[in-house]
Design a protein around this motif. Structure first.
Motif, PDB file in Angstrom:
ATOM      1  N   VAL A   1       8.832   0.635  -2.193  1.00  0.00           N
ATOM      2  CA  VAL A   1       8.797   0.799  -0.786  1.00  0.00           C
ATOM      3  C   VAL A   1       8.123  -0.547  -0.326  1.00  0.00           C
TER       4      VAL A   1
ATOM      5  N   VAL B   1       5.227   9.454  -5.071  1.00  0.00           N
ATOM      6  CA  VAL B   1       4.848   8.310  -4.544  1.00  0.00           C
ATOM      7  C   VAL B   1       3.907   7.852  -5.240  1.00  0.00           C
TER       8      VAL B   1
ATOM      9  N   SER C   1      12.219   5.793   2.136  1.00  0.00           N
ATOM     10  CA  SER C   1      11.326   4.545   1.817  1.00  0.00           C
ATOM     11  C   SER C   1      11.266   3.691   3.380  1.00  0.00           C
TER      12      SER C   1
ATOM     13  N   PHE D   1       8.803   5.122  -4.858  1.00  0.00           N
ATOM     14  CA  PHE D   1       9.201   6.675  -4.950  1.00  0.00           C
ATOM     15  C   PHE D   1       9.726   6.772  -6.268  1.00  0.00           C
TER      16      PHE D   1
END
Length: 141
Positions: free
Chosen positions: A104, A22, A136, A114
Protein backbone atom coordinates in the motif's frame (compact mmCIF):
# COMPACT_ATOMS: atom_id res chain seq x y z
CA UNK A 1 -12.35 6.65 2.00
CA UNK A 2 -12.81 3.29 3.71
CA UNK A 3 -10.80 2.35 6.77
CA UNK A 4 -8.92 -0.85 7.51
CA UNK A 5 -11.86 -2.86 8.84
CA UNK A 6 -14.10 -2.01 5.89
CA UNK A 7 -11.35 -2.87 3.38
CA UNK A 8 -10.67 -6.18 5.11
CA UNK A 9 -14.35 -7.13 5.02
CA UNK A 10 -14.42 -6.20 1.33
CA UNK A 11 -11.32 -8.36 0.70
CA UNK A 12 -13.11 -11.32 2.28
CA UNK A 13 -15.77 -11.13 -0.46
CA UNK A 14 -13.19 -12.35 -3.00
CA UNK A 15 -14.08 -15.91 -4.05
CA UNK A 16 -12.06 -18.41 -2.04
CA UNK A 17 -10.88 -15.90 0.60
CA UNK A 18 -9.91 -17.64 3.83
CA UNK A 19 -8.26 -14.75 5.64
CA UNK A 20 -7.13 -11.17 5.16
CA UNK A 21 -4.94 -8.72 7.06
CA UNK A 22 -3.35 -5.29 6.85
CA UNK A 23 0.17 -5.56 8.23
CA UNK A 24 2.96 -3.08 8.89
CA UNK A 25 5.99 -4.83 7.39
CA UNK A 26 8.80 -3.22 9.34
CA UNK A 27 7.40 -4.28 12.73
CA UNK A 28 5.26 -7.28 11.77
CA UNK A 29 2.27 -5.75 13.55
CA UNK A 30 -1.19 -6.59 12.20
CA UNK A 31 -3.22 -3.38 11.97
CA UNK A 32 -6.32 -5.47 11.28
CA UNK A 33 -7.15 -9.10 10.56
CA UNK A 34 -10.27 -11.10 9.64
CA UNK A 35 -11.03 -14.72 8.78
CA UNK A 36 -8.79 -17.72 9.37
CA UNK A 37 -5.07 -17.83 10.12
CA UNK A 38 -2.71 -20.74 9.71
CA UNK A 39 -2.36 -22.68 12.94
CA UNK A 40 -4.78 -20.23 14.63
CA UNK A 41 -1.96 -17.83 15.56
CA UNK A 42 -2.60 -14.34 14.14
CA UNK A 43 0.59 -12.82 15.59
CA UNK A 44 2.77 -15.50 13.97
CA UNK A 45 0.93 -15.10 10.66
CA UNK A 46 1.52 -11.33 10.72
CA UNK A 47 5.20 -11.68 11.65
CA UNK A 48 5.91 -14.36 9.04
CA UNK A 49 4.19 -12.54 6.18
CA UNK A 50 5.92 -9.30 7.22
CA UNK A 51 9.27 -11.06 6.99
CA UNK A 52 8.51 -12.15 3.42
CA UNK A 53 7.28 -8.66 2.49
CA UNK A 54 10.38 -7.06 4.01
CA UNK A 55 12.68 -9.42 2.09
CA UNK A 56 10.98 -8.60 -1.22
CA UNK A 57 10.74 -4.85 -0.65
CA UNK A 58 14.29 -4.33 0.56
CA UNK A 59 16.14 -6.36 -2.07
CA UNK A 60 17.53 -4.44 -5.03
CA UNK A 61 17.00 -7.51 -7.23
CA UNK A 62 13.26 -6.80 -7.07
CA UNK A 63 13.42 -3.02 -7.54
CA UNK A 64 11.51 -1.51 -10.44
CA UNK A 65 13.61 -0.51 -13.42
CA UNK A 66 13.53 2.92 -15.01
CA UNK A 67 12.92 2.94 -18.76
CA UNK A 68 15.85 3.89 -21.01
CA UNK A 69 13.64 5.69 -23.46
CA UNK A 70 13.96 3.05 -26.18
CA UNK A 71 11.37 0.71 -24.70
CA UNK A 72 13.93 -1.34 -22.77
CA UNK A 73 14.73 -1.21 -19.07
CA UNK A 74 17.91 0.51 -17.94
CA UNK A 75 18.29 -1.39 -14.66
CA UNK A 76 19.66 1.48 -12.61
CA UNK A 77 16.99 2.86 -10.26
CA UNK A 78 13.67 1.83 -8.84
CA UNK A 79 12.02 5.23 -9.42
CA UNK A 80 9.93 4.90 -6.26
CA UNK A 81 8.44 7.99 -4.69
CA UNK A 82 8.70 8.47 -0.90
CA UNK A 83 6.24 6.17 0.87
CA UNK A 84 5.93 3.98 -2.24
CA UNK A 85 7.19 0.42 -2.03
CA UNK A 86 9.41 -0.66 -4.96
CA UNK A 87 7.39 -3.91 -5.22
CA UNK A 88 3.67 -3.98 -6.05
CA UNK A 89 2.82 -7.44 -4.82
CA UNK A 90 4.23 -10.82 -3.85
CA UNK A 91 2.48 -14.07 -4.73
CA UNK A 92 3.20 -17.42 -3.12
CA UNK A 93 1.40 -20.48 -4.42
CA UNK A 94 1.10 -23.84 -2.73
CA UNK A 95 -0.77 -26.93 -3.83
CA UNK A 96 -3.88 -25.79 -1.97
CA UNK A 97 -3.59 -22.02 -1.50
CA UNK A 98 -2.62 -18.66 -2.93
CA UNK A 99 -0.99 -16.11 -0.62
CA UNK A 100 -1.11 -12.57 -2.00
CA UNK A 101 0.72 -9.62 -0.45
CA UNK A 102 -0.16 -6.22 -1.95
CA UNK A 103 1.89 -3.19 -0.87
CA UNK A 104 0.00 0.00 0.00
CA UNK A 105 1.40 3.39 -0.98
CA UNK A 106 1.23 5.74 2.01
CA UNK A 107 1.63 9.47 2.46
CA UNK A 108 4.03 8.80 5.33
CA UNK A 109 7.18 6.69 5.39
CA UNK A 110 5.74 3.35 6.46
CA UNK A 111 5.57 -0.08 4.93
CA UNK A 112 2.03 -1.41 4.94
CA UNK A 113 0.62 -4.29 2.90
CA UNK A 114 -2.58 -6.27 2.45
CA UNK A 115 -2.34 -10.01 2.93
CA UNK A 116 -5.00 -12.24 1.36
CA UNK A 117 -5.09 -16.00 1.80
CA UNK A 118 -7.12 -17.81 -0.88
CA UNK A 119 -8.26 -21.38 -1.32
CA UNK A 120 -6.78 -22.41 -4.66
CA UNK A 121 -9.81 -24.45 -5.77
CA UNK A 122 -12.23 -21.54 -5.32
CA UNK A 123 -10.05 -18.47 -5.73
CA UNK A 124 -9.12 -16.57 -8.86
CA UNK A 125 -5.65 -15.08 -8.50
CA UNK A 126 -6.06 -12.47 -11.25
CA UNK A 127 -9.32 -11.16 -9.81
CA UNK A 128 -7.87 -11.15 -6.30
CA UNK A 129 -4.90 -9.05 -7.49
CA UNK A 130 -7.22 -6.54 -9.14
CA UNK A 131 -9.43 -6.33 -6.03
CA UNK A 132 -6.48 -5.80 -3.70
CA UNK A 133 -5.01 -3.18 -6.03
CA UNK A 134 -8.29 -1.26 -5.87
CA UNK A 135 -8.58 -1.69 -2.09
CA UNK A 136 -5.01 -0.55 -1.52
CA UNK A 137 -5.67 2.64 -3.51
CA UNK A 138 -8.86 3.38 -1.52
CA UNK A 139 -7.53 2.51 1.94
CA UNK A 140 -7.42 5.45 4.36
CA UNK A 141 -4.63 5.03 6.91
Amino acid sequence: MPGIDECLLDAMTVNGARGAAVIEWTSGLALGMVGETRDGDPEATAAETAELARMAAEQSAFAALEPRGDGHDAGESDGSAPGEAPVEDVIVTTRTCYHLLRFVDTAFDSGVFFYLWLDRREGNLALARMRLRDLSQRLAL
